[in-house]
Design an enzyme around this catalytic site. Structure first.
Site, PDB file in Angstrom:
ATOM      1  N   SER A 125      56.401  -8.810 -18.169  1.00  0.00           N
ATOM      2  CA  SER A 125      57.798  -9.022 -17.782  1.00  0.00           C
ATOM      3  C   SER A 125      58.638  -7.812 -18.137  1.00  0.00           C
ATOM      4  O   SER A 125      58.339  -7.089 -19.104  1.00  0.00           O
ATOM      5  CB  SER A 125      58.317 -10.252 -18.547  1.00  0.00           C
ATOM      6  OG  SER A 125      59.711 -10.302 -18.463  1.00  0.00           O
ATOM      7  N   TYR A 150      59.520 -15.525 -26.797  1.00  0.00           N
ATOM      8  CA  TYR A 150      58.846 -15.445 -25.496  1.00  0.00           C
ATOM      9  C   TYR A 150      58.614 -13.983 -25.106  1.00  0.00           C
ATOM     10  O   TYR A 150      57.496 -13.578 -24.774  1.00  0.00           O
ATOM     11  CB  TYR A 150      59.671 -16.154 -24.400  1.00  0.00           C
ATOM     12  CG  TYR A 150      59.222 -15.770 -23.005  1.00  0.00           C
ATOM     13  CD1 TYR A 150      58.033 -16.254 -22.489  1.00  0.00           C
ATOM     14  CD2 TYR A 150      59.960 -14.875 -22.218  1.00  0.00           C
ATOM     15  CE1 TYR A 150      57.588 -15.876 -21.214  1.00  0.00           C
ATOM     16  CE2 TYR A 150      59.536 -14.499 -20.959  1.00  0.00           C
ATOM     17  CZ  TYR A 150      58.351 -15.001 -20.458  1.00  0.00           C
ATOM     18  OH  TYR A 150      57.912 -14.616 -19.216  1.00  0.00           O
ATOM     19  N   LYS A 154      54.986 -11.329 -24.640  1.00  0.00           N
ATOM     20  CA  LYS A 154      54.572 -10.431 -23.542  1.00  0.00           C
ATOM     21  C   LYS A 154      54.192  -9.053 -24.091  1.00  0.00           C
ATOM     22  O   LYS A 154      53.195  -8.465 -23.673  1.00  0.00           O
ATOM     23  CB  LYS A 154      55.684 -10.306 -22.498  1.00  0.00           C
ATOM     24  CG  LYS A 154      55.942 -11.602 -21.735  1.00  0.00           C
ATOM     25  CD  LYS A 154      54.741 -12.035 -20.924  1.00  0.00           C
ATOM     26  CE  LYS A 154      54.890 -13.387 -20.278  1.00  0.00           C
ATOM     27  NZ  LYS A 154      53.645 -13.938 -19.750  1.00  0.00           N
TER      28      LYS A 154
HETATM   29  P1  NAD Z   1      55.286 -21.616 -14.274  1.00  0.00           P
HETATM   30  O1  NAD Z   1      55.663 -22.365 -15.507  1.00  0.00           O
HETATM   31  O2  NAD Z   1      55.736 -22.119 -12.971  1.00  0.00           O
HETATM   32  O3  NAD Z   1      53.688 -21.439 -14.229  1.00  0.00           O
HETATM   33  C1  NAD Z   1      52.919 -21.307 -15.396  1.00  0.00           C
HETATM   34  C2  NAD Z   1      51.766 -22.291 -15.293  1.00  0.00           C
HETATM   35  O4  NAD Z   1      50.957 -22.186 -16.464  1.00  0.00           O
HETATM   36  C3  NAD Z   1      52.227 -23.745 -15.206  1.00  0.00           C
HETATM   37  O5  NAD Z   1      51.606 -24.344 -14.076  1.00  0.00           O
HETATM   38  C4  NAD Z   1      51.755 -24.383 -16.505  1.00  0.00           C
HETATM   39  O6  NAD Z   1      51.379 -25.742 -16.322  1.00  0.00           O
HETATM   40  C5  NAD Z   1      50.565 -23.496 -16.873  1.00  0.00           C
HETATM   41  N1  NAD Z   1      50.249 -23.420 -18.305  1.00  0.00           N
HETATM   42  C6  NAD Z   1      51.071 -23.069 -19.334  1.00  0.00           C
HETATM   43  N2  NAD Z   1      50.387 -23.113 -20.502  1.00  0.00           N
HETATM   44  C7  NAD Z   1      49.116 -23.468 -20.206  1.00  0.00           C
HETATM   45  C8  NAD Z   1      47.932 -23.681 -20.972  1.00  0.00           C
HETATM   46  N3  NAD Z   1      47.930 -23.545 -22.295  1.00  0.00           N
HETATM   47  N4  NAD Z   1      46.802 -24.066 -20.329  1.00  0.00           N
HETATM   48  C9  NAD Z   1      46.784 -24.223 -18.985  1.00  0.00           C
HETATM   49  N5  NAD Z   1      47.867 -24.025 -18.213  1.00  0.00           N
HETATM   50  C10 NAD Z   1      49.017 -23.660 -18.810  1.00  0.00           C
HETATM   51  O7  NAD Z   1      55.769 -20.099 -14.504  1.00  0.00           O
HETATM   52  P2  NAD Z   1      55.869 -18.892 -13.484  1.00  0.00           P
HETATM   53  O8  NAD Z   1      57.306 -18.614 -13.253  1.00  0.00           O
HETATM   54  O9  NAD Z   1      54.975 -19.107 -12.328  1.00  0.00           O
HETATM   55  O10 NAD Z   1      55.321 -17.717 -14.406  1.00  0.00           O
HETATM   56  C11 NAD Z   1      53.979 -17.285 -14.344  1.00  0.00           C
HETATM   57  C12 NAD Z   1      53.792 -16.162 -15.349  1.00  0.00           C
HETATM   58  O11 NAD Z   1      54.715 -15.103 -15.070  1.00  0.00           O
HETATM   59  C13 NAD Z   1      54.046 -16.559 -16.804  1.00  0.00           C
HETATM   60  O12 NAD Z   1      53.130 -15.853 -17.618  1.00  0.00           O
HETATM   61  C14 NAD Z   1      55.454 -16.042 -17.049  1.00  0.00           C
HETATM   62  O13 NAD Z   1      55.681 -15.770 -18.408  1.00  0.00           O
HETATM   63  C15 NAD Z   1      55.444 -14.764 -16.227  1.00  0.00           C
HETATM   64  N6  NAD Z   1      56.780 -14.318 -15.817  1.00  0.00           N
HETATM   65  C16 NAD Z   1      57.607 -15.187 -15.146  1.00  0.00           C
HETATM   66  C17 NAD Z   1      58.895 -14.763 -14.778  1.00  0.00           C
HETATM   67  C18 NAD Z   1      59.830 -15.719 -14.071  1.00  0.00           C
HETATM   68  O14 NAD Z   1      61.036 -15.481 -14.089  1.00  0.00           O
HETATM   69  N7  NAD Z   1      59.355 -16.773 -13.433  1.00  0.00           N
HETATM   70  C19 NAD Z   1      59.323 -13.455 -15.088  1.00  0.00           C
HETATM   71  C20 NAD Z   1      58.434 -12.588 -15.744  1.00  0.00           C
HETATM   72  C21 NAD Z   1      57.166 -13.033 -16.115  1.00  0.00           C
END
Ligand code: NAD
Ligand code: UDP
Length: 340
Positions: A125, A150, A154
């Site tokens: 991120s 959080y 990362k």
């Molecule tokens: P999201 O919450 O929609 O998807 C994450 C998925 O991981 C979910 O389906 C959740 O059920 C699953 N999960 C979490 N912990 C778990 C575990 N221990 N075992 C199995 N499954 C697990 O989030 P997203 O927005 O799709 O983000 C995806 C990735 O991108 C994450 O790593 C997030 O930190 C990163 N990210 C997101 C953003 C944003 O703004 N959405 C920005 C930068 C980075």
């Protein structure tokens, strides 16, 4: 075969559609803590193929090992999305965030080593840059101390991957996402925030839909042209495509081990007021908003220099702010019409 952790989540589901549509066989691992199994139906509808799915807690090493025993020998690559991602919650429950996000990555790397799976794409991120001294930020811009547990997960995960790539056979790429917004053009998959949204765009679409009374713009006296904060909003489908390019680069690699980092944004900074105006222009719906106090921990401005991804991943964001916001609105309306 590519293993996609967190594949039923927001970014994961869009990426699975792109992967399957480009001929990859996809296996999803998710514990459904922040997503729904029904996403599998939507992915199937949009790609013509249902991914294999395992409901598994990736932070539980025994559960994960059992799944890898079944599929590990067939996989060439892993895309690791699974993580907890709510900044505010991470301040309240730091241990939960460190346990989930760090243990999950470590467990994945252990299984990749055991089953000789060499390629990893990791979701990082732009939070790792904190408030940069200069914008746009390149991958060389120094990371700053994280504003939240959080954000810190990362930075630590990036370091864990870098160090592991020096010790075991591992070709890895961390993608530093800027602000993902928008939804698939079909409006069948999108972001599903639980409760009151923390992020700007879901708050805007829920205000437009009449679910929230008004949007509060957090701060109007930042040192920017209109006084509101600046971010780089990237369409989730463009972001999904960046994973495809990262995977292709890794699968073509000839080295035993490597580690690389790419910024994934549009390269354009937009203020909060720009987002509100672009939403109104794109949809014809006006947003009821007020100017409010700053939100603690917010940084003034961050946006990406994407030259490295443009040249080395052969990837460039194609969709602009208005198109992204229009797709968010279509998704919001479609979701509400099906669920009310
Ligand atoms: P999201 O919450 O929609 O998807 C994450 C998925 O991981 C979910 O389906 C959740 O059920 C699953 N999960 C979490 N912990 C778990 C575990 N221990 N075992 C199995 N499954 C697990 O989030 P997203 O927005 O799709 O983000 C995806 C990735 O991108 C994450 O790593 C997030 O930190 C990163 N990210 C997101 C953003 C944003 O703004 N959405 C920005 C930068 C980075
Ligand atoms: N923001 C806002 N009102 C809201 C939510 C967010 O003004 O209800 C602002 C926030 O202060 C930041 C920008 O919108 O400047 C993007 O915030 P978001 O939480 O979506 O992403 P962040 O960049 O903080 O991860």
């Amino acid at each position: 075969m590519v293993i996609v952790t967190g594949g039923t989540g927001y970014i994961g589901s869009h990426t699975c559609v792109e992967l399957i549509n480009n001929g990859f066989e996809v296996v999803i691992l998710d514990n459904l803590s922040n997503s729904h199994e029904s996403m599998l139906d939507a992915i199937e509808e949009l790609s013509g193929k249902r991914p294999t799915f395992y409901k598994v807690d990736i932070d539980d090493s025994d559960q994960l090992a059992a799944v890898f025993e079944k599929i590990g020998s067939k996989a060439e690559s892993v895309i690791h999305f699974a993580a907890k991602k709510a900044v505010g919650e991470s301040v309240q429950e730091p241990l939960e965030y460190y346990r989930n996000n760090l243990d999950s990555l470590i467990n994945i790397l252990v299984e990749m080593g055991r089953h000789q799976i060499q390629n990893l794409v990791f979701s990082s991120s732009c939070t790792v840059y904190g408030q940069p001294d200069v914008c746009p930020v390149t991958e060389e811009t120094p990371r700053k101390e994280a504003e939240s547990p959080y954000g810190n997960t990362k930075s630590i995960c990036e370091d864990i991957i870098r160090d592991t790539s020096k010790a075991q056979s591992l070709n890895a790429i961390s993608l530093r996402y800027f602000n993902p917004i928008g939804a698939h053009e079909s409006a069948k998959i999108g972001e599903l925030p639980i409760g009151v949204p923390n992020n700007l765009v879901p708050y805007v679409t829920q205000t437009a839909a009449g679910i929230r009374k008004e949007l509060t713009i957090f701060g109007d006296d930042y040192v920017t042209d209109d006084g509101t904060c600046i971010r780089d909003y990237i369409h989730v489908v463009d972001l999904a495509k960046a994973h495809l390019q990262a995977l292709r680069k890794l699968e073509a690699a000839t080295s035993e081990s490597s580690y690389d980092i790419f910024n994934i944004g549009t390269g354009k900074g937009s203020s909060v007021l720009d987002v509100v105006k672009a939403f109104e222009t794109a949809t014809g719906v006006s947003i009821n908003y007020k100017l409010g106090p700053k939100r603690e921990g917010d940084i003034t401005a961050v946006y990406a220099d994407t030259t490295k991804a443009n040249t080395q991943l052969n990837w460039k964001a194609q969709l602009g702010l208005e198109e992204s916001l229009k797709s968010s609105w279509n998704w919001e309306q479609n979701y509400r019409s099906r669920n009310t």
